[in-house]
Design an enzyme around this catalytic site. Structure first.
Site, PDB file in Angstrom:
ATOM      1  N   GLY A 164       0.791  -1.222   0.000  1.00 43.72           N
ATOM      2  CA  GLY A 164       0.000   0.000   0.000  1.00 43.72           C
ATOM      3  C   GLY A 164       0.823   1.271   0.000  1.00 43.72           C
ATOM      4  N   GLU A 200      15.355  -2.073  -4.982  1.00 44.39           N
ATOM      5  CA  GLU A 200      14.885  -2.462  -6.307  1.00 44.39           C
ATOM      6  C   GLU A 200      15.180  -1.345  -7.301  1.00 44.39           C
ATOM      7  OE1 GLU A 200      11.016  -4.678  -6.839  1.00 44.39           O
ATOM      8  OE2 GLU A 200      10.452  -2.730  -7.656  1.00 44.39           O
ATOM      9  N   ILE A 203      11.881   1.118 -12.307  1.00 43.89           N
ATOM     10  CA  ILE A 203      11.537   1.144 -13.728  1.00 43.89           C
ATOM     11  C   ILE A 203      10.814   2.462 -13.968  1.00 43.89           C
ATOM     12  CG2 ILE A 203      10.383  -0.065 -15.597  1.00 43.89           C
ATOM     13  CD1 ILE A 203      12.640  -1.658 -14.196  1.00 43.89           C
ATOM     14  N   HIS A 208       1.288   0.023 -13.943  1.00 39.95           N
ATOM     15  CA  HIS A 208       1.088  -0.982 -12.899  1.00 39.95           C
ATOM     16  C   HIS A 208      -0.024  -1.910 -13.374  1.00 39.95           C
ATOM     17  CE1 HIS A 208       0.655  -1.883  -8.332  1.00 39.95           C
ATOM     18  NE2 HIS A 208       0.253  -2.917  -9.055  1.00 39.95           N
ATOM     19  N   GLU A 288       5.306  -8.136  -6.836  1.00 40.03           N
ATOM     20  CA  GLU A 288       4.831  -8.760  -5.605  1.00 40.03           C
ATOM     21  C   GLU A 288       3.578  -9.573  -5.890  1.00 40.03           C
ATOM     22  OE1 GLU A 288       3.543  -5.994  -2.624  1.00 40.03           O
ATOM     23  OE2 GLU A 288       2.595  -4.681  -4.084  1.00 40.03           O
ATOM     24  N   ASN A 290      -0.167 -10.343  -3.950  1.00 42.39           N
ATOM     25  CA  ASN A 290      -1.078 -10.046  -2.848  1.00 42.39           C
ATOM     26  C   ASN A 290      -1.920 -11.277  -2.548  1.00 42.39           C
ATOM     27  OD1 ASN A 290      -0.459  -7.251  -2.326  1.00 42.39           O
ATOM     28  ND2 ASN A 290      -1.344  -6.817  -4.314  1.00 42.39           N
ATOM     29  N   ARG A 292      -4.723 -12.083  -1.026  1.00 43.08           N
ATOM     30  CA  ARG A 292      -6.057 -11.762  -0.516  1.00 43.08           C
ATOM     31  C   ARG A 292      -6.931 -11.290  -1.655  1.00 43.08           C
ATOM     32  NH1 ARG A 292      -5.364  -6.380  -1.176  1.00 43.08           N
ATOM     33  NH2 ARG A 292      -3.348  -5.482  -0.615  1.00 43.08           N
ATOM     34  N   VAL A 295      -9.179  -4.762  -3.201  1.00 41.89           N
ATOM     35  CA  VAL A 295     -10.199  -3.719  -3.190  1.00 41.89           C
ATOM     36  C   VAL A 295     -10.908  -3.656  -4.538  1.00 41.89           C
ATOM     37  CG1 VAL A 295     -10.605  -1.230  -2.952  1.00 41.89           C
ATOM     38  CG2 VAL A 295      -8.921  -2.357  -1.495  1.00 41.89           C
TER      39      VAL A 295
END
Length: 467
Positions: A164, A200, A203, A208, A288, A290, A292, A295
């Site tokens: 987040g 990292e 870029i 995204h 990454e 997630n 879960r 939203v």
């Protein structure tokens, strides 16, 4: 199917889960804090239990209280929603140890994916492209400086256990690295209780892109297409859409295969997302996973017709997914605007308060996810998200126009929201053309806020003339 589910969450996601359970004749138990005594999720569940004071650490994050409520009410499963305990591996383990089905992946999967460094190692093992960076958590500032000298700037320092946008800082030169390192580490420690960072390569000007994953416990892993999440402020998403205007069919297939491979290698079960950055040259990199429900999951539901929460409940019940990869069809275009109780003109300061009046949009292709009602309080102790306004159309342009119309109908009185800002973004020529990247709002914000101020002045002038 599971018979009774405790929902370890609040707000619109708790309502979303309650509604899916109701359609499946599954009973629900809501937990609520003292601040949420009159909240909609507490009213609509089959049964509701107060688990503590307003502060999340004393209520929605109290594992003992939540597990005790689940067992006392005879629940056989716990749905964590998103946020709070949704990506806490210890909570998933404790649910399992208590004989409760955790509606999400196993604790060991959450644990491995919760470490961004470990997640990157998993992605490499799956053959998925990964942005250059540290192989594991940084041991010191000196190590970060050494790696930075090898990789070159700009760089991102990111909390290994976070998300987040928290615990994340950008460094554009050696002079900025030390302060970025210390600030990111302090914020990561404060937000997640874990100050581990990894480095990292940034870029520049990426999009995204995230792929929605569903996996059952029988070896079936599928993706349900991508979501474009490039409209962000403070690295937190504001507008999401599906499909992405940037992806060709060939690139979509390639990224989808990579996402499935990553999830399969991780031993994933349930709903999740595999997140990528897409460079202007068309190269993509894993960032990454997630573990879960997201939203923005309704965006995918609108274009695929798949109820992701019901699929979660199927998987938790030991059933296979209701569809295969070849059954997934994307129809039309969908856009979600997140509506937050905040003031964009005061650096997006959260603005809790009482909802004096509420009118929600409707009509063809419009969906609203919210727990608001006229007279309800928006507490100061939780996230400022109060509603999600979605629109679906046959084309991207129709979805944009429908989204504009929906936001024009939305009325929330009692506190500021970012509704007008989202409405202006939907009119921006670059947005309409699909020319997006994660720096879009940073570049545009000053001009958009000037337009908002001008509109406010004109509105005030018109009001004075009427009086």
């Amino acid at each position: 199917m599971v018979k009774r589910v405790l929902i370890a969450n609040r707000g619109e996601i708790a309502l979303r889960i309650i509604r899916a359970c109701r359609e499946l004749d599954v009973e629900t138990v809501a937990v609520y804090s003292e601040a949420d005594e009159n909240a909609l999720h507490a009213q609509l569940a089959t049964r509701s239990i107060c688990i503590g004071p307003a502060r999340a650490s004393e209520s929605y994050l109290r594992q003992d209280a939540i597990l005790s409520a689940a067992l006392a009410c005879g629940c056989d499963a716990v749905h964590p929603g998103y946020g709070f305990l949704s990506e806490n591996p210890d909570f998933a383990d404790r649910c399992q140890a208590a004989g409760l089905k955790f509606i999400g992946p196993p604790g060991d999967v959450i644990r491995s994916m919760g470490s961004k460094a470990a997640a990157k190692a998993m992605a490499r093992a799956a053959g998925v492209p990964v942005a250059p960076g540290s192989d594991g958590p940084l041991e010191s500032l000196a190590q970060a400086e050494g790696l930075a000298a090898e990789m070159g700037y700009p760089l991102l320092l990111k909390a290994s256990a976070g998300g987040g946008g928290r615990g994340m800082r950008q460094a554009d030169s050696p002079a900025e690295l030390e302060s970025a390192y210390r600030e990111a580490k302090a914020e990561a420690e404060a937000c997640f209780g874990n100050g581990d960072l990894y480095l990292e390569k940034l870029i520049e000007n990426p999009r995204h892109i995230e792929f929605q994953i569903m996996a059952d416990g029988r070896g079936n892993v599928i993706h349900l297409g991508e979501r474009e999440c490039s409209i962000q402020r403070r690295r937190q998403k504001l507008i999401e859409e599906s499909p992405s205007p940037a992806l060709t069919p060939a690139l979509r297939e390639k990224m989808g295969r990579a996402a499935v491979s990553a999830a399969r290698t991780a031993g994933y079960v349930g709903a999740g997302t595999v997140e990528f950055v897409l460079s202007p040259s068309g190269d993509f990199y894993f960032i990454e996973m997630n573990t879960r429900i997201q939203v923005e999951h309704p965006v995918t539901e609108l274009v695929t017709g798949v109820d992701l929460v019901k699929e979660q409940l199927r998987v938790a019940s030991g059933l296979p997914l209701s569809l295969r990869q070849e059954d997934v069809r994307v129809s039309g275009h969908a856009i979600e605007c997140r509506i937050n109780a905040e003031d964009p003109e005061r650096n997006f300061m959260p603005c809790p308060g009482k909802t004096q009046f509420l009118h929600l949009p409707g009509g063809p292709g419009v969906r609203v996810e919210t727990a608001l009602f006229t007279g309800c309080e928006v507490p100061p102790c939780y996230d400022s998200l109060v509603a999600k306004v979605l629109a679906h159309g046959a084309s991207r342009l129709e979805a944009i126009r429908r989204s504009r119309r929906a936001l024009e109908e939305l009325v929330i009185e009692g506190y500021p929201t970012n509704t007008h800002l989202a409405h202006l973004i939907l009119h921006d020529p670059d947005f309409v053309r699909g020319q997006l990247d994660t720096g879009f709002l940073d570049r545009k914000l000053h001009g958009l806020l000037e337009v908002l101020r001008t509109c406010d002045r004109l509105s005030e002038g018109a009001g004075k003339e009427r009086t």
